[in-house]
Write an enzyme that holds these catalytic residues in place. Structure first.
Site, PDB file in Angstrom:
ATOM      1  N   ASP A   1      -0.020   5.628   7.910  1.00 24.83           N
ATOM      2  CA  ASP A   1       0.578   6.852   8.437  1.00 24.83           C
ATOM      3  C   ASP A   1       0.905   6.750   9.928  1.00 24.83           C
ATOM      4  O   ASP A   1       1.772   7.462  10.423  1.00 24.83           O
ATOM      5  CB  ASP A   1      -0.375   8.028   8.184  1.00 24.83           C
ATOM      6  CG  ASP A   1      -0.610   8.224   6.691  1.00 24.83           C
ATOM      7  OD1 ASP A   1       0.370   8.465   5.973  1.00 24.83           O
ATOM      8  OD2 ASP A   1      -1.769   8.094   6.251  1.00 24.83           O
TER       9      ASP A   1
ATOM     10  N   GLY B   1      -4.481   3.568   5.715  1.00 28.07           N
ATOM     11  CA  GLY B   1      -4.444   5.015   5.531  1.00 28.07           C
ATOM     12  C   GLY B   1      -3.059   5.400   5.045  1.00 28.07           C
ATOM     13  O   GLY B   1      -2.161   5.615   5.848  1.00 28.07           O
TER      14      GLY B   1
HETATM   15  P1  ADP Z   1      -3.162   1.591   9.115  1.00 26.96           P
HETATM   16  O1  ADP Z   1      -3.122   2.644   8.049  1.00 26.96           O
HETATM   17  O2  ADP Z   1      -3.503   0.281   8.530  1.00 26.96           O
HETATM   18  O3  ADP Z   1      -4.020   1.992  10.250  1.00 26.96           O
HETATM   19  P2  ADP Z   1      -0.871   2.357  10.698  1.00 26.96           P
HETATM   20  O4  ADP Z   1       0.549   2.421  10.301  1.00 26.96           O
HETATM   21  O5  ADP Z   1      -1.573   3.655  10.816  1.00 26.96           O
HETATM   22  O6  ADP Z   1      -1.671   1.442   9.669  1.00 26.96           O
HETATM   23  O7  ADP Z   1      -0.914   1.551  12.044  1.00 26.96           O
HETATM   24  C1  ADP Z   1      -2.039   1.440  12.834  1.00 26.96           C
HETATM   25  C2  ADP Z   1      -1.636   1.391  14.281  1.00 26.96           C
HETATM   26  O8  ADP Z   1      -0.895   0.219  14.574  1.00 26.96           O
HETATM   27  C3  ADP Z   1      -0.750   2.539  14.700  1.00 26.96           C
HETATM   28  O9  ADP Z   1      -1.309   3.106  15.859  1.00 26.96           O
HETATM   29  C4  ADP Z   1       0.569   1.892  15.025  1.00 26.96           C
HETATM   30  O10 ADP Z   1       1.221   2.588  16.048  1.00 26.96           O
HETATM   31  C5  ADP Z   1       0.153   0.532  15.491  1.00 26.96           C
HETATM   32  N1  ADP Z   1       1.170  -0.533  15.401  1.00 26.96           N
HETATM   33  C6  ADP Z   1       2.414  -0.497  14.925  1.00 26.96           C
HETATM   34  N2  ADP Z   1       3.003  -1.718  14.956  1.00 26.96           N
HETATM   35  C7  ADP Z   1       2.073  -2.564  15.488  1.00 26.96           C
HETATM   36  C8  ADP Z   1       2.057  -3.969  15.780  1.00 26.96           C
HETATM   37  N3  ADP Z   1       3.084  -4.744  15.524  1.00 26.96           N
HETATM   38  N4  ADP Z   1       0.912  -4.480  16.294  1.00 26.96           N
HETATM   39  C9  ADP Z   1      -0.151  -3.714  16.516  1.00 26.96           C
HETATM   40  N5  ADP Z   1      -0.200  -2.386  16.269  1.00 26.96           N
HETATM   41  C10 ADP Z   1       0.896  -1.812  15.755  1.00 26.96           C
END
Ligand code: ADP
Ligand code: MG
Length: 554
Positions: free
Chosen positions: A218, A250
């Site tokens: 999300d 998530g």
């Molecule tokens: P998860 O459900 O696995 O936590 P999310 O989409 O919520 O996945 O992403 C987790 C975090 O990673 C978010 O804060 C997002 O902004 C950040 N994010 C997005 N792209 C990257 C990237 N390439 N490297 C590290 N963090 C990232």
């Protein structure tokens, strides 16, 4: 759901005639089939000597994402082919539920010597299948739904770090093929860091894109929505259809979309197929957004949840169990239960209109019992005999009038609220002013959690707000009062897997439907999350903006 129209008009407007042909299967030229395309189905009869019933297959065009015609490399072969792609709901192996599974039906057309004529015939079939599948999709009970423009130019943002780091692998194994089958051209963008997607969307020329889709958890959609609402042309920008494919740990919105489709619960790759199917179908709905106001940070927008206390702590502390995927929340919940905390603060909310009766009921019980008994303690004793009344009494709340709120605050002065892009707020006073008189102030100040949800799922397997809708303009406010035992809290979370926590009659759990809320934590340290992302800790208030965004969902 923009227009209403008679189903018959729409069918006649396209191609009403049933198509019939005899072809062989592309992967087994010995098997001849008669193929019939009706308005609703593709019906295949294998022309063999076996009993007819066993040789008939019917595929609903509602399950079809696309169909294409093609020739193979061999120039000497005059045959052409058409392939139709279905994702019907089928019973899962070794389980009672159903999930979408991919079926490809591919036919070889070689009736004529002229390869162009064969290809033309195959194209006629492919076009007819696509058109009729689109009509079937658009029409539900005589209601015409709005859909993505075709051909569709899609920006697909993938976070390679989300979840177990598997989003790119899932893209390669499922998503790319599905989008091709549906004839959707897309540009893949792999995010390089946090806020990359937010900046990209903030600066993008949106006239180049028909949809912005994220494949992650999300958190990446949260970036995209906030990026859109930071633009000076936010009003148009936020109308861009958004899509979500579960690739993180998530995947709450993906699970919510699946839940709204009415299908039985699924997880992991089955959830991906379900969301991918809905994305390919391209039906666009409105989705509520909630503006979040913090003391010193700019206003934020949220599509899922605002959490404080137990849930926020679990969300952030479970980051370190990311390698176990969606199960990280279960592990985090058990760990946090072992060191259960009480969080202090003040909570107030503006009830949604339909929910006000329950508030009045709450006041009435309070007043009646106090009126009939000069001793409030004895009133409590009387009420506690009846569990439902007891529950009502325990959910006690004041109309804020009794807290001497100023009625004049009812219409907040807009000039006092910092104007930034995005819609104005109509319900919230400035954070440093008292809440208006029609708000309810919760009497308790010791909590275990506060959770505001605007979609059904808090995680893939946590159905926190079973009654939530995509664009109903409702915030489902839950809070759990201090005093709950560890065992009772665990029972609540276990029941939440099936959305049964409200039916447990737990007297520490309160659920209210609201339009706005304010939380003022008084514990010196703590965690507040918005859509699973940490935000500034301190006073926070929120207001729902009904149907502000557009989401591709069935
Ligand atoms: P998860 O459900 O696995 O936590 P999310 O989409 O919520 O996945 O992403 C987790 C975090 O990673 C978010 O804060 C997002 O902004 C950040 N994010 C997005 N792209 C990257 C990237 N390439 N490297 C590290 N963090 C990232
Ligand atoms: Mg909602």
């Amino acid at each position: 759901m923009d227009h209403r129209t008679a189903e018959s008009d729409l069918i006649t407007a396209t191609s009403p005639v049933t198509l019939y042909g005899e072809f062989t299967l592309s992967n087994n030229r010995k098997v001849r089939c008669s193929v019939t395309l009706t308005e609703r189905d593709l019906v295949i009869h294998r022309l063999t000597s076996a009993p007819a019933g066993r040789n008939k297959t019917v595929w609903s065009l509602k399950d079809c994402v696309g169909c294409r015609a093609y020739r193979e490399g061999d120039k000497a072969d005059p045959a052409a082919y058409f392939a139709a792609y279905f994702y019907p709901l089928r019973r899962r192996w070794m389980s009672s539920g159903v999930s979408r599974q991919r079926v490809e039906q591919c036919f070889r057309l070689a009736a004529l010597q002229d390869r162009h004529a064969n290809l033309e015939e195959a194209e006629k079939w492919a076009r007819a299948v696509r058109e009729r599948a689109a009509v079937q999709q658009r029409l539900r009970d005589g209601v015409l739904l709005s859909e993505l423009s075709r051909p569709c130019r899609m920006m697909l943002l993938v976070n390679p770090q989300s979840g177990k780091g598997q989003a790119l692998t899932l893209y390669n194994s499922h998503v790319q093929r599905m989008l091709n089958e549906a004839g959707i051209t897309h540009t893949l963008i792999i995010t390089e860091r946090q806020n990359h997607a937010r900046e990209l969307v903030r600066e993008a020329d949106l006239s180049q894109w028909d949809a912005l889709v994220i494949m992650s958890g999300d958190g990446l959609l949260y970036e995209v929505i906030n990026g859109l609402l930071e633009r000076s042309d936010w009003e148009e920008a936020i109308k861009t259809p958004l899509g979500i494919l579960p690739g993180g740990s998530g995947n709450a919105l993906a699970a919510s979309i699946h839940y709204y489709s009415g299908a039985s619960p699924v997880s992991s790759e089955e959830l991906l197929l379900s969301c991918g199917f809905q994305l390919c179908k391209g039906i666009v709905s409105r989705m509520d957004l909630v503006s979040i106001h913090l003391l010193s940070s700019p206003r934020l927008f949220s599509f899922l949840s605002l959490a404080w206390g137990f849930v926020a702590d679990v969300d952030i502390e479970s980051e370190k169990y990311r390698h176990v995927g969606a199960a990280r929340f279960t592990v985090g919940t058990l760990v946090r239960l072992a060191s259960l905390r009480i969080y202090k603060g003040k909570l107030a909310y503006l009830p949604a209109k339909k929910d006000r009766s329950s508030e009045e009921g709450c006041m009435k019980v309070r007043c009646t019992s106090q009126a009939s008994s000069p001793n409030p303690a004895s009133a409590l004793c009387q009420l506690s005999g009846d569990s439902s009344c007891h529950n009502t009494f325990h959910n006690s709340c004041h109309s804020n009038n009794s807290l001497k709120a100023r009625r004049t605050e009812s219409t907040p002065s807009r000039s006092a609220i910092k104007r930034s892009p995005g819609p104005p707020n109509s319900l919230l006073p400035p954070l440093d002013k008292p809440v208006p008189g029609d708000w309810v102030v919760v009497q308790e100040e010791d909590f275990v959690l506060m959770l505001a949800m605007y979609q059904s799922h808090l995680a893939e397997d946590l159905l926190a707000a079973p009654g939530a809708g995509l664009d109903d303009g409702i915030i489902h406010l839950f809070y759990v009062k201090a005093g709950i035992s560890r065992a009772a809290l665990l029972r609540l979370f276990l029941a939440m897997e099936k959305g049964a926590h409200l039916a447990t009659n737990c007297q520490h759990l309160v659920h209210r439907k609201v339009r706005a809320l304010r939380l003022e934590p008084s514990s010196p340290r703590g965690m507040i999350t918005v859509d699973g992302e940490v935000v500034e800790y301190g006073p926070v208030q929120a207001e729902v903006h009904r149907g502000l965004s557009r989401l591709i969902s069935g």
